[in-house]
Scaffold this motif. Structure first.
Motif, PDB file in Angstrom:
ATOM      1  N   PHE A  17       0.819  -1.214   0.000  1.00 14.05           N
ATOM      2  CA  PHE A  17       0.000   0.000   0.000  1.00 14.05           C
ATOM      3  C   PHE A  17       0.852   1.263   0.000  1.00 14.05           C
ATOM      4  CE2 PHE A  17      -3.393  -2.926   1.210  1.00 14.05           C
ATOM      5  CZ  PHE A  17      -4.298  -2.536   0.256  1.00 14.05           C
ATOM      6  N   LEU A  20       1.734   1.789  -3.525  1.00 13.07           N
ATOM      7  CA  LEU A  20       0.630   2.377  -4.292  1.00 13.07           C
ATOM      8  C   LEU A  20       0.534   3.872  -4.046  1.00 13.07           C
ATOM      9  CD1 LEU A  20      -2.227  -0.200  -3.943  1.00 13.07           C
ATOM     10  CD2 LEU A  20      -1.200   0.611  -6.031  1.00 13.07           C
ATOM     11  N   GLY A  24       0.881   6.642  -6.860  1.00  9.93           N
ATOM     12  CA  GLY A  24      -0.203   7.596  -7.077  1.00  9.93           C
ATOM     13  C   GLY A  24       0.271   9.027  -7.017  1.00  9.93           C
ATOM     14  N   ARG A  27       1.347   9.611 -10.474  1.00  5.44           N
ATOM     15  CA  ARG A  27       0.476   9.286 -11.597  1.00  5.44           C
ATOM     16  C   ARG A  27      -0.697  10.252 -11.730  1.00  5.44           C
ATOM     17  NH1 ARG A  27      -1.257   5.364 -15.038  1.00  5.44           N
ATOM     18  NH2 ARG A  27      -3.472   4.944 -14.940  1.00  5.44           N
ATOM     19  N   PHE A  28      -1.207  10.774 -10.612  1.00  4.09           N
ATOM     20  CA  PHE A  28      -2.404  11.601 -10.672  1.00  4.09           C
ATOM     21  C   PHE A  28      -2.089  13.014 -11.165  1.00  4.09           C
ATOM     22  CE2 PHE A  28      -4.567   8.708  -7.483  1.00  4.09           C
ATOM     23  CZ  PHE A  28      -5.327   8.133  -8.469  1.00  4.09           C
ATOM     24  N   HIS A  36      -5.195  12.482  -2.157  1.00  6.37           N
ATOM     25  CA  HIS A  36      -5.952  11.251  -1.921  1.00  6.37           C
ATOM     26  C   HIS A  36      -5.010  10.074  -1.798  1.00  6.37           C
ATOM     27  CE1 HIS A  36     -10.238  12.001  -2.381  1.00  6.37           C
ATOM     28  NE2 HIS A  36      -9.943  12.943  -3.231  1.00  6.37           N
ATOM     29  N   LYS A  40      -4.324   8.447   2.097  1.00 12.54           N
ATOM     30  CA  LYS A  40      -4.970   7.189   2.457  1.00 12.54           C
ATOM     31  C   LYS A  40      -3.976   6.042   2.449  1.00 12.54           C
ATOM     32  CE  LYS A  40      -9.038   7.997  -0.027  1.00 12.54           C
ATOM     33  NZ  LYS A  40      -9.349   9.350   0.303  1.00 12.54           N
ATOM     34  N   CYS A  41      -3.228   5.917   1.357  1.00 11.13           N
ATOM     35  CA  CYS A  41      -2.382   4.732   1.232  1.00 11.13           C
ATOM     36  C   CYS A  41      -1.250   4.743   2.241  1.00 11.13           C
ATOM     37  CB  CYS A  41      -1.856   4.609  -0.181  1.00 11.13           C
ATOM     38  SG  CYS A  41      -3.156   4.272  -1.338  1.00 11.13           S
ATOM     39  N   PHE A  44      -2.589   3.958   5.813  1.00 14.32           N
ATOM     40  CA  PHE A  44      -2.928   2.534   5.958  1.00 14.32           C
ATOM     41  C   PHE A  44      -1.664   1.679   6.024  1.00 14.32           C
ATOM     42  CE2 PHE A  44      -4.868  -1.428   4.325  1.00 14.32           C
ATOM     43  CZ  PHE A  44      -5.860  -1.542   5.274  1.00 14.32           C
TER      44      PHE A  44
ATOM     45  N   PHE C  84     -12.103   1.136  10.605  1.00 13.56           N
ATOM     46  CA  PHE C  84     -11.071   0.297   9.985  1.00 13.56           C
ATOM     47  C   PHE C  84     -11.616  -0.413   8.752  1.00 13.56           C
ATOM     48  CE2 PHE C  84      -8.481  -3.523   9.564  1.00 13.56           C
ATOM     49  CZ  PHE C  84      -7.232  -2.946   9.553  1.00 13.56           C
ATOM     50  N   MET C  87     -11.608   1.924   5.993  1.00 11.30           N
ATOM     51  CA  MET C  87     -10.257   2.184   5.499  1.00 11.30           C
ATOM     52  C   MET C  87      -9.786   1.097   4.560  1.00 11.30           C
ATOM     53  SD  MET C  87      -8.195   3.712   8.686  1.00 11.30           S
ATOM     54  CE  MET C  87      -6.607   3.543   7.932  1.00 11.30           C
ATOM     55  N   VAL C  88     -10.144  -0.170   4.872  1.00  9.70           N
ATOM     56  CA  VAL C  88      -9.758  -1.266   3.977  1.00  9.70           C
ATOM     57  C   VAL C  88     -10.404  -1.075   2.615  1.00  9.70           C
ATOM     58  CG1 VAL C  88      -9.909  -3.735   3.617  1.00  9.70           C
ATOM     59  CG2 VAL C  88      -9.397  -2.871   5.869  1.00  9.70           C
ATOM     60  N   ASN C  91      -8.778   1.703   0.619  1.00 12.26           N
ATOM     61  CA  ASN C  91      -7.480   1.431   0.017  1.00 12.26           C
ATOM     62  C   ASN C  91      -7.600   0.562  -1.215  1.00 12.26           C
ATOM     63  OD1 ASN C  91      -4.979   2.485   1.517  1.00 12.26           O
ATOM     64  ND2 ASN C  91      -6.572   2.170   3.023  1.00 12.26           N
ATOM     65  N   PHE C  92      -8.572  -0.398  -1.221  1.00  8.54           N
ATOM     66  CA  PHE C  92      -8.726  -1.175  -2.450  1.00  8.54           C
ATOM     67  C   PHE C  92      -9.287  -0.309  -3.571  1.00  8.54           C
ATOM     68  CE2 PHE C  92      -8.184  -4.758   0.416  1.00  8.54           C
ATOM     69  CZ  PHE C  92      -7.255  -5.462  -0.321  1.00  8.54           C
ATOM     70  N   MET C  94      -8.721   2.862  -3.879  1.00  8.70           N
ATOM     71  CA  MET C  94      -7.587   3.708  -4.292  1.00  8.70           C
ATOM     72  C   MET C  94      -6.642   2.937  -5.211  1.00  8.70           C
ATOM     73  SD  MET C  94      -7.342   6.722  -3.423  1.00  8.70           S
ATOM     74  CE  MET C  94      -6.565   7.510  -4.777  1.00  8.70           C
ATOM     75  N   ALA C  95      -6.433   1.641  -4.883  1.00 12.98           N
ATOM     76  CA  ALA C  95      -5.558   0.823  -5.721  1.00 12.98           C
ATOM     77  C   ALA C  95      -6.121   0.721  -7.131  1.00 12.98           C
ATOM     78  CB  ALA C  95      -5.420  -0.571  -5.109  1.00 12.98           C
ATOM     79  N   ARG C  97      -8.080   2.904  -8.604  1.00 11.40           N
ATOM     80  CA  ARG C  97      -7.944   4.189  -9.317  1.00 11.40           C
ATOM     81  C   ARG C  97      -6.501   4.458  -9.714  1.00 11.40           C
ATOM     82  NH1 ARG C  97     -12.689   5.039  -9.826  1.00 11.40           N
ATOM     83  NH2 ARG C  97     -14.142   5.081  -8.086  1.00 11.40           N
ATOM     84  N   VAL C  98      -5.541   4.049  -8.863  1.00 16.96           N
ATOM     85  CA  VAL C  98      -4.143   4.275  -9.222  1.00 16.96           C
ATOM     86  C   VAL C  98      -3.786   3.471 -10.461  1.00 16.96           C
ATOM     87  CG1 VAL C  98      -1.774   3.845  -8.506  1.00 16.96           C
ATOM     88  CG2 VAL C  98      -3.340   4.911  -6.942  1.00 16.96           C
ATOM     89  N   ILE C  99      -4.290   2.215 -10.531  1.00 16.11           N
ATOM     90  CA  ILE C  99      -3.887   1.360 -11.649  1.00 16.11           C
ATOM     91  C   ILE C  99      -4.580   1.784 -12.935  1.00 16.11           C
ATOM     92  CG2 ILE C  99      -3.954  -1.002 -12.496  1.00 16.11           C
ATOM     93  CD1 ILE C  99      -3.580  -1.823  -9.532  1.00 16.11           C
ATOM     94  N   THR C 100      -5.937   2.036 -12.860  1.00 17.56           N
ATOM     95  CA  THR C 100      -6.637   2.352 -14.100  1.00 17.56           C
ATOM     96  C   THR C 100      -6.609   3.836 -14.439  1.00 17.56           C
ATOM     97  OG1 THR C 100      -8.711   2.624 -12.938  1.00 17.56           O
ATOM     98  CG2 THR C 100      -8.227   0.435 -13.771  1.00 17.56           C
ATOM     99  N   LEU C 129     -10.160   9.585   5.547  1.00 11.37           N
ATOM    100  CA  LEU C 129      -9.616   8.228   5.469  1.00 11.37           C
ATOM    101  C   LEU C 129     -10.518   7.243   4.745  1.00 11.37           C
ATOM    102  CD1 LEU C 129      -8.082   7.847   9.005  1.00 11.37           C
ATOM    103  CD2 LEU C 129      -6.894   8.075   6.875  1.00 11.37           C
ATOM    104  N   THR C 130     -11.703   7.658   4.271  1.00 10.69           N
ATOM    105  CA  THR C 130     -12.630   6.684   3.693  1.00 10.69           C
ATOM    106  C   THR C 130     -12.741   6.847   2.176  1.00 10.69           C
ATOM    107  OG1 THR C 130     -14.361   8.197   4.271  1.00 10.69           O
ATOM    108  CG2 THR C 130     -13.993   6.365   5.750  1.00 10.69           C
ATOM    109  N   PRO C 131     -13.423   5.914   1.480  1.00 10.68           N
ATOM    110  CA  PRO C 131     -13.277   5.788   0.029  1.00 10.68           C
ATOM    111  C   PRO C 131     -13.453   7.071  -0.768  1.00 10.68           C
ATOM    112  CG  PRO C 131     -14.594   4.016   0.850  1.00 10.68           C
ATOM    113  CD  PRO C 131     -14.267   4.872   2.014  1.00 10.68           C
ATOM    114  N   GLY C 132     -12.405   7.512  -1.430  1.00 13.67           N
ATOM    115  CA  GLY C 132     -12.490   8.536  -2.447  1.00 13.67           C
ATOM    116  C   GLY C 132     -12.895   9.915  -2.022  1.00 13.67           C
TER     117      GLY C 132
END
Lengths: 117, 89, 173
Positions: A17, A20, A24, A27-28, A36, A40-41, A44, C84, C87-88, C91-92, C94-95, C97-100, C129-132
């Protein structure tokens, strides 16, 4: 042995993480999306680093009953609390400063804060 | 194989991450980008300090990591305050 | 009376932090049966007295002592579990969005309807800390938060802050 396996798993999650987050950062396209990824990453990942250290020193305490290992686990817990409080607050301060500086969120569909001003 | 070896490997990878993040400080188009990279590096330094402290069994490293985290937070707040009101750019 | 209460709250907090960091300084917990050595206890009490004397007017500025009850601290600990899980998920996401690299950012406004400073602070940190989502600006008077959202959807109030507001209202209001 199971302790060492758990420590390795936690460290692997932490490394993935954090990596990542660093990718990021490059990349962003603009400040906000970079924040972001970075916030976050890395939060974590660092929390999983502290989990790994807590598991490691807790296992050593279980084997040897020496209080210095327990002491290390507690100090690591305090470091985790400090990270969890300071990191998002710092990110908020940077985002606010960037918006007041006049950095426009790139590719944004809507900006209600600018309309409110 | 020593028990502390995974921690040493993790800290080595963290140092590589820190070097990669440093590029954003030089590249970043605005001052805010540089601050983001700076903040990321601080978090990574705290995490690697904790890992090194556990690998070498020095509790002092972890105390210093706590103080470093709080001081870097104060530094970030001051930079953000300066960017809000000081020179633009 | 209120000054005394402020002083005591600050004193207990400072002493707790000090004793937490020096736990097990008196030897092993099982065999030695002394958790702290005498020097640490005396030093901790004197440091906590100095800290409380200097900063007691800062901690409880709102003159509202609801956070003294231990039940609220217990709920705050339980709140770590949903945070928590979020947060999990974050992070997935975020992963992905980072990749695509698929983003559609926007800055939206939400009105969480929390009154206390502590509640709004915890909500803003949880949102970061939460999604996006990322808190950009807080409007104190109207209790409004401006959120940078990495993938815009409809109904921001419920999606971003719905579950957190219900939790935070239990311990911070």
């Amino acid at each position: 042995m199971i302790v060492i396996t758990m420590v390795s798993v936690f460290l692997a999650i932490s490394l993935v993480f954090n990596g990542l987050g660093v990718i990021g950062l490059h990349r962003f396209p603009d400040v906000y999306t970079r924040l972001h990824a970075a916030t976050k990453c890395t939060t974590f990942g660092s929390i999983f680093m502290t989990f790994a250290v807590m598991t490691y020193s807790g296992g050593m305490y279980y084997w040897s009953n020496d209080a210095k290992y327990l002491n290390m686990a507690l100090h690591t817990f305090a470091a985790m609390i400090a990270l969890l409080i300071t990191n998002p607050t710092g990110a908020h301060a940077i985002a606010r400063a960037a918006h007041k500086m006049g950095v426009i969120p790139r590719y944004a569909v809507k900006d209600e804060l600018k309309e409110a001003k | 194989m020593n028990y502390a070896d995974p921690l040493y490997i993790a800290v080595a990878v963290f140092i590589v991450y820190i070097i990669i993040s440093t590029f954003r400080i030089f590249l970043g188009p605005t001052a805010a980008d540089r601050t983001v990279a700076f903040d990321t590096i601080n978090t990574l330094v705290v995490a690697s300090m904790i890992g090194l402290g556990a690998a070498m069994w020095e509790v002092l490293f972890i105390d210093i990591a706590i103080v470093y985290a709080i001081l870097s937070f104060v530094t970030t707040l001051f930079i953000a305050k300066y960017l809000e009101e000081g020179d633009r750019g | 009376m209120e000054d005394m209460k402020e002083f005591l709250a600050t004193f207990i907090l400072a002493l707790f932090v000090y004793l937490f960091l020096t736990l097990a300084s008196g030897g092993s917990i099982i065999e030695g049966s002394i958790l702290w050595s005498l020097e640490e206890i005396v030093f901790g009490i004197s440091i906590a007295l100095i800290v409380a004397a200097v900063t007691s007017h800062i901690l409880c500025r709102s003159k509202n002592f609801r956070m003294l009850s231990p039940l609220r601290w217990l709920i705050m600990l339980v709140y770590a579990i949903p945070l928590f899980i979020e947060m999990v998920k974050a992070n997935f996401d975020m992963a992905y969005r980072v990749i695509t690299g698929r983003i559609e950012p926007a800055i939206v406004k939400i009105t969480p309807d929390l009154k206390t400073d502590l509640g709004i602070t915890i909500l803003a940190n949880s949102i970061t800390l939460t999604p996006g989502t990322l808190t950009v600006e807080v409007d104190d008077e109207k209790s409004e938060l401006y959120i940078h959202w990495i993938k815009m959807r409809d109904d921001p109030d419920e999606i971003i802050s719905g579950r957190f507001v219900r939790w935070i209202r239990r311990f911070a209001e």
